[in-house]
Design an enzyme around this catalytic site. Sequence first.
Site, PDB file in Angstrom:
ATOM      1  N   TYR A 163       0.833  -1.209   0.000  1.00 41.53           N
ATOM      2  CA  TYR A 163       0.000   0.000   0.000  1.00 41.53           C
ATOM      3  C   TYR A 163       0.871   1.264   0.000  1.00 41.53           C
ATOM      4  CZ  TYR A 163      -4.801  -1.760   0.772  1.00 41.53           C
ATOM      5  OH  TYR A 163      -6.043  -2.323   0.635  1.00 41.53           O
ATOM      6  N   SER A 164       1.531   1.524   1.137  1.00 42.97           N
ATOM      7  CA  SER A 164       2.268   2.786   1.286  1.00 42.97           C
ATOM      8  C   SER A 164       3.399   2.897   0.283  1.00 42.97           C
ATOM      9  CB  SER A 164       2.863   2.884   2.692  1.00 42.97           C
ATOM     10  OG  SER A 164       1.854   2.912   3.650  1.00 42.97           O
ATOM     11  N   SER A 182       5.040  -5.056   5.313  1.00 41.33           N
ATOM     12  CA  SER A 182       5.362  -5.951   6.427  1.00 41.33           C
ATOM     13  C   SER A 182       5.823  -7.316   5.909  1.00 41.33           C
ATOM     14  CB  SER A 182       4.144  -6.167   7.321  1.00 41.33           C
ATOM     15  OG  SER A 182       3.579  -4.948   7.665  1.00 41.33           O
ATOM     16  N   GLU A 186      -7.874  -4.446   8.284  1.00 39.52           N
ATOM     17  CA  GLU A 186      -6.562  -4.243   8.869  1.00 39.52           C
ATOM     18  C   GLU A 186      -6.674  -3.575  10.242  1.00 39.52           C
ATOM     19  OE1 GLU A 186      -3.947  -1.687   6.645  1.00 39.52           O
ATOM     20  OE2 GLU A 186      -2.216  -2.221   7.873  1.00 39.52           O
TER      21      GLU A 186
END
Lengths: 396, 379
Positions: free
Chosen positions: A133-134, A166, A249
């Site tokens: 995502y980021s 992660s 999440e």
Amino acid sequence: MADLETFRTETHQWLDANAPASIRGVGNTLLDGNWGGRKARYPNPDMKVWLDVMAARGWTAPEWPTQYGGGGLSKDEAKVLQQEMNALRLPAPLIGFGLTMIGPTLLQYGTEEQKHEHLPGIIKGEIRWCQGYSEPGSGSDLASLKTRAILEGDHYVINGQKVWTSFANLADWMFMLVRTDPEAKKQEGITFLLVDMQSPGVETRPIKLISGASPFCETFLTDVHAPARNVIFEVNKGWTVAKSLLNHERNMIASAFGTTAGKGRTMRDWAKEHLGLAGDRVADSAIRDRMAQYEMDSRAFRLTTERARDAAKAGRPPGPESSMFKIYGTELNQRRLELLVSIAGPHALGWEGPGFEDVELTLTRDWLRSRGNTIEGGTSEIQLNIIAKRVLGLPD
Amino acid sequence: MALVLTEDQELLAQTARDFVRTNSPVSRLRALRDGQEMGFSPDIWQEMAQLGWAGILIPEEYGGAGMGLADLAVVLEATGRNLAPEPFLSTVLLGGQLFTHAGSPEQKQAWLPGIATGEKILALAYQEARSRYDLNRVSTRATAEGDAWRLLGEKMQVLDGQNADALIVSARTSGEDNDQDGITLFLIAPDTPGVALIPQTRVDGRAAALVNLDGVKIDAESIVGTVGHGFQTLLHIVDLATVGLCAEMLGGMSQIFEDTLDYLKTREQFGVVIGSFQALKHRAANVFMEIELCRSAVMAAANAADAGESDLALLVSLAKARCSDAFVLATNEGVQMHGGIGMTDEHDAGLYMKRARAAEMTFGDAAWHRDRWARLRGY
């Protein structure tokens, strides 16, 4: 109810008969649980045995439909299963983003073909997932992401960089957000895509954190090919999927951090040991008050998660829970660790080596790690914005 | 028990909210405050009793509905929304519960039916100057005189003391000032010689009185419960009453928060509504979360009381500590976010702020309950 009690008895007997003795009472958190995947290592082979017996019944994903290998249990049955596992001190056979994030998202948005392709691997613990995502320029403003995917025939070609992925170095697949229409309004040109981490052009590099650990990676994508059939939902509609997944999440982060008790010795034992006693009470009344405040807030938080579950079960419309749980759960975890650090005093200053107990060294690292809880998965400030806008109806 | 209202409770809540909206606007508090000494409206209390609310907790054999605190809580949340000052706390939660749990059959027969119909008002005199929140800090003395007792001392801020048909007074029949043993509960008619009731004016406008006991002679039949064992009874009754008070507080904080949100959405400064400012949004979201946590704690405490669960005391302390902090927070933020208008007597925000403080300091504030929690948890 009688059926549920029968289910409880049978479940207890089955668990007791099938759970290897050596796994009882072992850790069960995001940090020390079994994440599965092709690269999984099993220092205790019984953990793998435990995973396999549970996965065979679909009980790694108790509430998922049986046609994909899930357990097909009702909410009540799943609760009983969890209670009986707790009673026998059994760890979750499997944890990770497959079960908590991409799985629920596929169940909601995936095609039958996509569900059949990916859910069984998650349930059996064969495939470990990570989240792309980021990006370096897109943190809280996630929708500004720039990683580009261009359709060429039946596949996309992806170029860009993800960050805070992660365990990307240990994952088999990544679910990610890519920009497929750079001309559209920023939320409307994003697509949700699944990528095999073994694809040529994927490179991961762990990031060392202030705690010394490296649970996150930078992920570089250079001309990575992904089949077009790996798009979830619709092209350029990925933001819809992304938001739904963020709810999963937040729930996961909240439940992982909000409810864990102290390891081994309780906070009370630590406080009595380090601060001494006045009569039979912890001598420092200021710390005592902080302990009570933490415990009480923690109990109120658990009651609120329970209330949300009860309301959902009674068919009431879902509330704004996930943002609230994310903020409160993560802040509780930070408060717990800050408080333990205050209690331990100079004993909380160890980094490694002699003169510090293992639990003290772990505490120091956990405290440092916990500071990220209110940043990852959407900062507390972003969650407050969401509550203000979606729940309270305050204008932009 | 699930942390969700039953269909019956949803209906009851709706009825209560409708009634309160129509019959009990917050503005009537100013008239009550500035006018008569009674502090509440006997007419509205009669109507509330006719709706069955005064008798919710009273056993059916004594004319009540025999329902639980979780049921009464939904009514109290509704009355709390508009700060209705009718005597639920003094008469239903303290007096009524005391007779239900500790009264003799004669006492029950004499008082419970009248409470259910709204005809009888009771007042529990448990608080003394500087006794703070500790029910064992009793210096009022009762000395045996043959078969009778003679009481000497002063109780303060006795809710509805000046309105009551009977007072129930905690007095020390043995032991030292702070002992838990040796406390006895006496039922006293207000017109007994030696009893002086002096109305007190509190910040929240609720009816309260100093009760002066100057050698009041009481016969032995007028003891509630047993001699010397009043503390445990009081402790349990006050725990139950605290659940009701928390439900009232939950209503109050919800209403002032909704009023504040409305203001944030309509008040314009710098050409935009002030609710678009992030500095205010985040604080509003924070208040919202605090109220959500209170709601869970109050429901859990009410369920525990009705089911007679062993961790009732913990859950009561949890609910009261959280409601005390959150009600004060919601009202402080309410006044601040309303700006100047919130400081005027004409606006309701101040009434909520005053009630929040009074409720906070009834049955123990947040710090007191955190300390009790710590003691119960062994530290």
